[in-house]
Design an enzyme around this catalytic site. Structure first.
Site, PDB file in Angstrom:
ATOM      1  N   VAL A   1       0.826  -1.203   0.000  1.00 17.61           N
ATOM      2  CA  VAL A   1       0.000   0.000   0.000  1.00 17.61           C
ATOM      3  C   VAL A   1       0.863   1.256   0.000  1.00 17.61           C
ATOM      4  O   VAL A   1       0.649   2.177  -0.798  1.00 17.61           O
ATOM      5  CB  VAL A   1      -0.958   0.013   1.207  1.00 17.61           C
ATOM      6  CG1 VAL A   1      -1.746   1.319   1.255  1.00 17.61           C
ATOM      7  CG2 VAL A   1      -1.908  -1.175   1.138  1.00 17.61           C
TER       8      VAL A   1
ATOM      9  N   ARG B   1      11.433  -0.586   7.558  1.00 14.38           N
ATOM     10  CA  ARG B   1      12.242  -1.482   8.384  1.00 14.38           C
ATOM     11  C   ARG B   1      13.502  -1.929   7.659  1.00 14.38           C
ATOM     12  O   ARG B   1      14.527  -2.193   8.290  1.00 14.38           O
ATOM     13  CB  ARG B   1      11.415  -2.698   8.801  1.00 14.38           C
ATOM     14  CG  ARG B   1      10.381  -2.415   9.872  1.00 14.38           C
ATOM     15  CD  ARG B   1       9.666  -3.667  10.306  1.00 14.38           C
ATOM     16  NE  ARG B   1       8.900  -4.281   9.215  1.00 14.38           N
ATOM     17  CZ  ARG B   1       8.249  -5.424   9.320  1.00 14.38           C
ATOM     18  NH1 ARG B   1       8.266  -6.103  10.452  1.00 14.38           N
ATOM     19  NH2 ARG B   1       7.561  -5.905   8.294  1.00 14.38           N
ATOM     20  N   ARG B   2      13.425  -2.055   6.318  1.00 15.08           N
ATOM     21  CA  ARG B   2      14.579  -2.540   5.541  1.00 15.08           C
ATOM     22  C   ARG B   2      15.017  -1.461   4.545  1.00 15.08           C
ATOM     23  O   ARG B   2      14.530  -1.420   3.402  1.00 15.08           O
ATOM     24  CB  ARG B   2      14.213  -3.828   4.808  1.00 15.08           C
ATOM     25  CG  ARG B   2      13.893  -4.994   5.756  1.00 15.08           C
ATOM     26  CD  ARG B   2      13.615  -6.285   4.989  1.00 15.08           C
ATOM     27  NE  ARG B   2      12.404  -6.186   4.209  1.00 15.08           N
ATOM     28  CZ  ARG B   2      11.174  -6.421   4.689  1.00 15.08           C
ATOM     29  NH1 ARG B   2      11.016  -6.737   5.961  1.00 15.08           N
ATOM     30  NH2 ARG B   2      10.119  -6.329   3.916  1.00 15.08           N
TER      31      ARG B   2
ATOM     32  N   LYS C   1      -6.896  -0.786  10.705  1.00 13.61           N
ATOM     33  CA  LYS C   1      -8.179  -1.206  11.275  1.00 13.61           C
ATOM     34  C   LYS C   1      -8.038  -1.794  12.669  1.00 13.61           C
ATOM     35  O   LYS C   1      -8.870  -1.555  13.541  1.00 13.61           O
ATOM     36  CB  LYS C   1      -8.857  -2.209  10.348  1.00 13.61           C
ATOM     37  CG  LYS C   1      -7.996  -3.400  10.000  1.00 13.61           C
ATOM     38  CD  LYS C   1      -8.621  -4.264   8.933  1.00 13.61           C
ATOM     39  CE  LYS C   1      -7.651  -5.327   8.448  1.00 13.61           C
ATOM     40  NZ  LYS C   1      -6.579  -4.783   7.616  1.00 13.61           N
TER      41      LYS C   1
ATOM     42  N   GLU D   1     -10.413   6.239   6.011  1.00 15.42           N
ATOM     43  CA  GLU D   1     -11.277   5.580   5.017  1.00 15.42           C
ATOM     44  C   GLU D   1     -10.718   4.241   4.570  1.00 15.42           C
ATOM     45  O   GLU D   1     -11.460   3.273   4.328  1.00 15.42           O
ATOM     46  CB  GLU D   1     -11.455   6.495   3.795  1.00 15.42           C
ATOM     47  CG  GLU D   1     -12.410   5.967   2.750  1.00 15.42           C
ATOM     48  CD  GLU D   1     -13.852   5.966   3.229  1.00 15.42           C
ATOM     49  OE1 GLU D   1     -14.422   4.854   3.328  1.00 15.42           O
ATOM     50  OE2 GLU D   1     -14.398   7.039   3.500  1.00 15.42           O
TER      51      GLU D   1
ATOM     52  N   ILE E   1     -13.622   1.306  -1.427  1.00 16.70           N
ATOM     53  CA  ILE E   1     -15.044   1.642  -1.393  1.00 16.70           C
ATOM     54  C   ILE E   1     -15.273   2.844  -0.477  1.00 16.70           C
ATOM     55  O   ILE E   1     -14.948   2.791   0.710  1.00 16.70           O
ATOM     56  CB  ILE E   1     -15.881   0.454  -0.879  1.00 16.70           C
ATOM     57  CG1 ILE E   1     -15.618  -0.793  -1.723  1.00 16.70           C
ATOM     58  CG2 ILE E   1     -17.359   0.805  -0.892  1.00 16.70           C
ATOM     59  CD1 ILE E   1     -16.264  -2.044  -1.176  1.00 16.70           C
TER      60      ILE E   1
ATOM     61  N   GLY F   1      -2.795 -15.734  -4.510  1.00 19.60           N
ATOM     62  CA  GLY F   1      -2.375 -14.553  -3.761  1.00 19.60           C
ATOM     63  C   GLY F   1      -3.482 -13.840  -3.024  1.00 19.60           C
ATOM     64  O   GLY F   1      -3.271 -12.767  -2.448  1.00 19.60           O
TER      65      GLY F   1
ATOM     66  N   LYS G   1     -13.204  -4.353  11.492  1.00 21.96           N
ATOM     67  CA  LYS G   1     -13.942  -3.441  10.624  1.00 21.96           C
ATOM     68  C   LYS G   1     -15.370  -3.226  11.135  1.00 21.96           C
ATOM     69  O   LYS G   1     -15.906  -2.122  11.052  1.00 21.96           O
ATOM     70  CB  LYS G   1     -13.950  -3.991   9.198  1.00 21.96           C
ATOM     71  CG  LYS G   1     -12.553  -4.055   8.579  1.00 21.96           C
ATOM     72  CD  LYS G   1     -12.533  -4.830   7.277  1.00 21.96           C
ATOM     73  CE  LYS G   1     -11.129  -4.907   6.720  1.00 21.96           C
ATOM     74  NZ  LYS G   1     -11.040  -5.752   5.500  1.00 21.96           N
TER      75      LYS G   1
ATOM     76  N   GLY H   1      -5.909  -4.726  -1.591  1.00 18.07           N
ATOM     77  CA  GLY H   1      -4.926  -4.570  -2.659  1.00 18.07           C
ATOM     78  C   GLY H   1      -4.269  -3.211  -2.602  1.00 18.07           C
ATOM     79  O   GLY H   1      -4.807  -2.256  -2.028  1.00 18.07           O
TER      80      GLY H   1
END
Length: 430
Positions: free
Chosen positions: A17, A48-49, A107, A131, A138, A189, A207, A306
């Site tokens: 993300v 972190r990396r 969340k 959001e 959505i 996936g 949620k 996603g």
């Protein structure tokens, strides 16, 4: 008039993300500037990396010291997409202390400590937008919090986890068992290597807590949400559902009691009629069905996870928060004035589908019906099939409380003629 000094954004996390947020900020920079009224500048990225190559991101912006980044004092907005409880909680509250507003997709943290985070934002006069924490791209939280602010919401019911919907949809459409459908979801996936948070309902429960709090102007924590996973759903359950003209979905359900004095929030598998709009939600998509006094029935549908969909929600919040920043204002904060009682699952009233393994002999149905009557649970339909001394008995009830149904099932298990309870599933959406 366009402001020339850029608004500075700190990005905490640069995974699927976060990297997409950074990419959109760069590729859509001119559009974002026009929409906000000032340019936005990515001022730092905490990871972190640091050695990992991140295409399109200046390595000079990358740091492992997230605390120092949010404490800089010149950051206007912190975007938190690292997830988890800590260090996210401390970083967000520190950001408020040092003058930044926050956009989060977290969340789990919001479901657990949303009230405290909202209080910290209000104390420092800053925004907390999230959001992206529910249902990905959505638009849902803002419509509930703003567009429907003048209405009375009575129920929010939805599919808020794409992994579980993909698995259940595959079981429904192909007749596959749970494990087979999970294996396919993993290979494609859609499911993590450890899918526990999804299939056991933890993700959806977080949620549900957020949605219930916004919809009913009441503080609802994760611990208030009843949670039941979907790992016990079988191909036989789907066959039973089809015989009733239903399918099975893992639903997050938040509803106000008929007297308006209490609310409930729950996550569990349920049969829903094929005529209900949520029944047609396929694959890894999400959808949320809202019922209110004035607006009536509304449904919000789209990709719920996603990199790109979630980043879209993050950027929408970023634009809103930046506009507020320029105007010296803040958007809506927590609204918990109603302070309604959050009722336990035992008080929830719904219909039930119960499948029993029973002895195939006279009088069994009468015994079972007597148990239901003694516990005040009215039977809608009964279906019995028997062969070679064994039989299956499917009972569909009228609306009953969870507590009364639990007592009924406990009594049924004590009957000599009942070999076992094959499955119990709630029936929703009617």
């Amino acid at each position: 008039m366009m402001r020339t000094r850029p608004l500075k954004v700190a990005l905490l996390g640069c995974g699927v993300v976060g990297s997409e947020v950074a990419r959109i900020m760069t590729t859509h920079a001119d559009d974002l500037t026009a929409r906000i009224g000032a340019p936005v500048e990515l001022a730092g990225v905490a990871v972190r990396r640091p050695s990992k190559v991140r295409e399109g991101i200046d390595p000079a912006l990358v740091t492992t010291d997230a605390t120092a980044l949010v404490k800089r004092g010149d950051i206007d907005v912190v975007v938190e997409v690292i997830g988890g409880i800590e260090p996210a909680r401390t970083l967000i509250t520190t950001a408020f202390e040092y003058g930044a507003s926050v956009v989060s997709a977290n969340k789990a943290l919001l479901a657990q400590d949303g009230a405290a985070l909202h209080a910290a934002a209000e104390e420092h006069g800053r925004d907390l937008y999230y959001e992206a924490a529910v249902a990905g791209a959505i638009p849902l939280i803002r419509p509930l919090r703003e567009s429907l602010a003048g209405d009375k919401i009575n129920r929010v019911m939805g599919i808020v986890n794409g992994t579980t919907n993909f698995i259940l949809d595959k079981m429904d459409s192909t007749g596959a068992g749970y494990q087979e459908a999970l294996d396919e979801a993993t290979a494609l996936g859609y499911a993590e290597a450890d899918p526990t948070a999804d299939v056991e309902g933890f993700d959806a429960a977080a949620k549900a807590a957020i949605l219930a709090g916004i919809a009913f102007h009441t503080r609802v924590r994760l611990d208030d949400v009843y949670r039941e996973g979907m790992t016990e759903v079988t191909a036989a359950d789907f066959r039973s559902a089809k015989e009733m003209g239903c399918t099975i979905k893992l639903l997050a359900i938040c509803e106000r009691s008929k007297d308006g004095a209490s609310v409930t929030a729950r996550v569990h598998p349920a049969m829903i009629p094929l005529t209900h709009p949520l029944a047609s939600v396929r694959g890894a998509y999400n959808a949320v069905f809202v019922e209110s006094d004035a607006a009536g029935q509304l449904m919000f549908y789209g990709p719920g996870a996603g990199g790109s969909p979630t980043a879209s929600a993050v950027l929408g919040d970023l634009v809103a928060v930046c506009r507020n920043r320029l105007n010296g204002a803040t958007g809506p904060g927590e609204s918990a004035y109603a302070a309604l009682t959050v009722s336990p699952m035992g008080e929830v009233v719904t219909r039930y589908h119960i499948s029993l393994d029973v002895a195939d002999k006279p009088g069994v149905l009468a015994q079972v019906a007597t148990v239901f009557a003694e516990h005040g649970v009215s039977i809608d339909t009964v279906r019995q099939q028997g062969k070679d001394g064994e039989a299956s008995l499917v009972v569909v009830t009228h609306r009953a409380s969870d507590a009364s149904l639990s007592g009924t099932v406990e009594a049924l298990r004590k009957l000599d003629t009942v070999r076992g309870v094959a499955s119990i599933m709630r029936v929703e959406g009617e």
